[in-house]
Write a protein that holds these residues in place. Structure first.
Motif, PDB file in Angstrom:
ATOM      1  N   LYS A 129      -5.970  -5.949   5.626  1.00 37.67           N
ATOM      2  CA  LYS A 129      -7.317  -5.586   5.838  1.00 37.67           C
ATOM      3  C   LYS A 129      -7.355  -4.555   4.723  1.00 37.67           C
ATOM      4  O   LYS A 129      -6.601  -4.557   4.269  1.00 37.67           O
ATOM      5  CB  LYS A 129      -8.059  -5.564   7.315  1.00 37.67           C
ATOM      6  CG  LYS A 129      -8.402  -7.111   8.165  1.00 37.67           C
ATOM      7  CD  LYS A 129      -9.138  -6.452   9.973  1.00 37.67           C
ATOM      8  CE  LYS A 129      -8.973  -4.956   9.966  1.00 37.67           C
ATOM      9  NZ  LYS A 129      -9.673  -4.666  11.563  1.00 37.67           N
ATOM     10  N   ARG A 131      -7.060  -1.155   5.547  1.00 35.81           N
ATOM     11  CA  ARG A 131      -5.105  -0.653   5.792  1.00 35.81           C
ATOM     12  C   ARG A 131      -4.415  -1.348   6.480  1.00 35.81           C
ATOM     13  O   ARG A 131      -3.328  -0.897   6.517  1.00 35.81           O
ATOM     14  CB  ARG A 131      -5.512   0.751   6.834  1.00 35.81           C
ATOM     15  CG  ARG A 131      -6.647   1.476   5.966  1.00 35.81           C
ATOM     16  CD  ARG A 131      -6.818   2.361   6.323  1.00 35.81           C
ATOM     17  NE  ARG A 131      -8.762   3.559   5.357  1.00 35.81           N
ATOM     18  CZ  ARG A 131      -8.273   4.337   5.735  1.00 35.81           C
ATOM     19  NH1 ARG A 131      -7.733   5.133   6.398  1.00 35.81           N
ATOM     20  NH2 ARG A 131      -9.172   5.286   4.474  1.00 35.81           N
ATOM     21  N   LYS A 132      -4.708  -2.263   7.124  1.00 35.03           N
ATOM     22  CA  LYS A 132      -3.748  -3.209   8.349  1.00 35.03           C
ATOM     23  C   LYS A 132      -3.515  -4.089   7.574  1.00 35.03           C
ATOM     24  O   LYS A 132      -2.979  -4.452   6.681  1.00 35.03           O
ATOM     25  CB  LYS A 132      -4.669  -4.177   9.026  1.00 35.03           C
ATOM     26  CG  LYS A 132      -3.731  -4.842  10.106  1.00 35.03           C
ATOM     27  CD  LYS A 132      -4.654  -5.867  10.902  1.00 35.03           C
ATOM     28  CE  LYS A 132      -3.909  -6.839  12.593  1.00 35.03           C
ATOM     29  NZ  LYS A 132      -4.352  -8.009  12.890  1.00 35.03           N
ATOM     30  N   ARG A 133      -1.710  -3.623   8.248  1.00 37.41           N
ATOM     31  CA  ARG A 133      -0.325  -4.546   7.332  1.00 37.41           C
ATOM     32  C   ARG A 133      -0.497  -5.426   8.144  1.00 37.41           C
ATOM     33  O   ARG A 133      -0.260  -5.760   8.812  1.00 37.41           O
ATOM     34  CB  ARG A 133       1.032  -3.362   6.667  1.00 37.41           C
ATOM     35  CG  ARG A 133       0.487  -2.431   5.658  1.00 37.41           C
ATOM     36  CD  ARG A 133       1.077  -1.487   5.297  1.00 37.41           C
ATOM     37  NE  ARG A 133       1.496  -1.076   4.208  1.00 37.41           N
ATOM     38  CZ  ARG A 133       0.827   0.306   3.701  1.00 37.41           C
ATOM     39  NH1 ARG A 133      -0.076   0.363   5.233  1.00 37.41           N
ATOM     40  NH2 ARG A 133       0.281   0.545   2.500  1.00 37.41           N
ATOM     41  N   LYS A 134       1.389  -6.374   7.558  1.00 31.34           N
ATOM     42  CA  LYS A 134       1.362  -7.601   8.138  1.00 31.34           C
ATOM     43  C   LYS A 134       2.947  -7.250   8.632  1.00 31.34           C
ATOM     44  O   LYS A 134       2.958  -5.907   8.766  1.00 31.34           O
ATOM     45  CB  LYS A 134       2.018  -8.797   7.350  1.00 31.34           C
ATOM     46  CG  LYS A 134       1.122  -9.493   7.105  1.00 31.34           C
ATOM     47  CD  LYS A 134       1.675 -10.809   5.832  1.00 31.34           C
ATOM     48  CE  LYS A 134       0.626 -11.774   5.676  1.00 31.34           C
ATOM     49  NZ  LYS A 134       0.756 -11.661   4.344  1.00 31.34           N
ATOM     50  N   GLN A 135       3.251  -7.151  10.180  1.00 33.05           N
ATOM     51  CA  GLN A 135       4.007  -6.509  10.982  1.00 33.05           C
ATOM     52  C   GLN A 135       5.352  -6.722  10.230  1.00 33.05           C
ATOM     53  O   GLN A 135       6.198  -8.363  10.252  1.00 33.05           O
ATOM     54  CB  GLN A 135       3.875  -7.503  12.560  1.00 33.05           C
ATOM     55  CG  GLN A 135       4.939  -6.007  13.416  1.00 33.05           C
ATOM     56  CD  GLN A 135       5.062  -7.324  14.851  1.00 33.05           C
ATOM     57  OE1 GLN A 135       4.142  -8.429  14.836  1.00 33.05           O
ATOM     58  NE2 GLN A 135       6.148  -6.824  15.725  1.00 33.05           N
TER      59      GLN A 135
END
Length: 139
Positions: A129, A131-135
């Motif tokens: 998204k 700011r959301k990154r993949k873990q």
């Protein structure tokens, strides 16, 4: 901004536009004996089902104590239901200023005349998204 115009029936009304995120509300207020608020052809109680949304939409009338003097017709489109209620409040506030310039101080102090500039942040490349990154995985 909003200008008084004439309808086909000869009644005078004041038109104005309010915005919030993607929601756009066009309001027409007409002085009348009893209060009536219609949004997209529905009564305000039917359009905004929850009490907080109704209070937000009609807050300009509550703060200025002019609630029983107008017939309000609003068309609103775009955005979600919460953004639409704030857009309706913005449109009504702008129309009330055209009706009586002395109300500007009260409405400005409450922050009803400022268009809320916050908007959704764009998605960046390589992220899920905005700011959301993949873990991160060690192995």
């Amino acid at each position: 901004m909003a200008t008084p115009t004439k309808e086909k029936t000869g009644e005078r009304y004041i038109a104005s536009v309010g915005r919030r995120k993607q929601a756009i509300a066009r309001a027409r207020i007409t002085p009348s004996a009893k209060m009536s608020v219609v949004i997209n052809g529905k009564d305000v109680n039917d359009y905004f089902v929850t009490e907080p949304l109704r209070v937000t939409a009609l807050e300009a009338f509550l703060k200025t104590s002019l609630g029983t003097q107008f017939t309000v017709t609003i068309t609103v489109s775009g955005g979600g239901i919460a953004g639409q209620s704030v857009a309706v409040r913005h449109a009504i506030s702008r129309a009330l200023i055209d009706y009586d310039i002395n109300l500007r101080g009260v409405l400005k102090k409450e922050g009803f005349l400022k268009r809320d500039p916050r908007a959704k942040e764009r998605k960046k490349p390589g992220l899920v998204k905005a700011r959301k990154r993949k873990q991160w995985s060690k192995r």
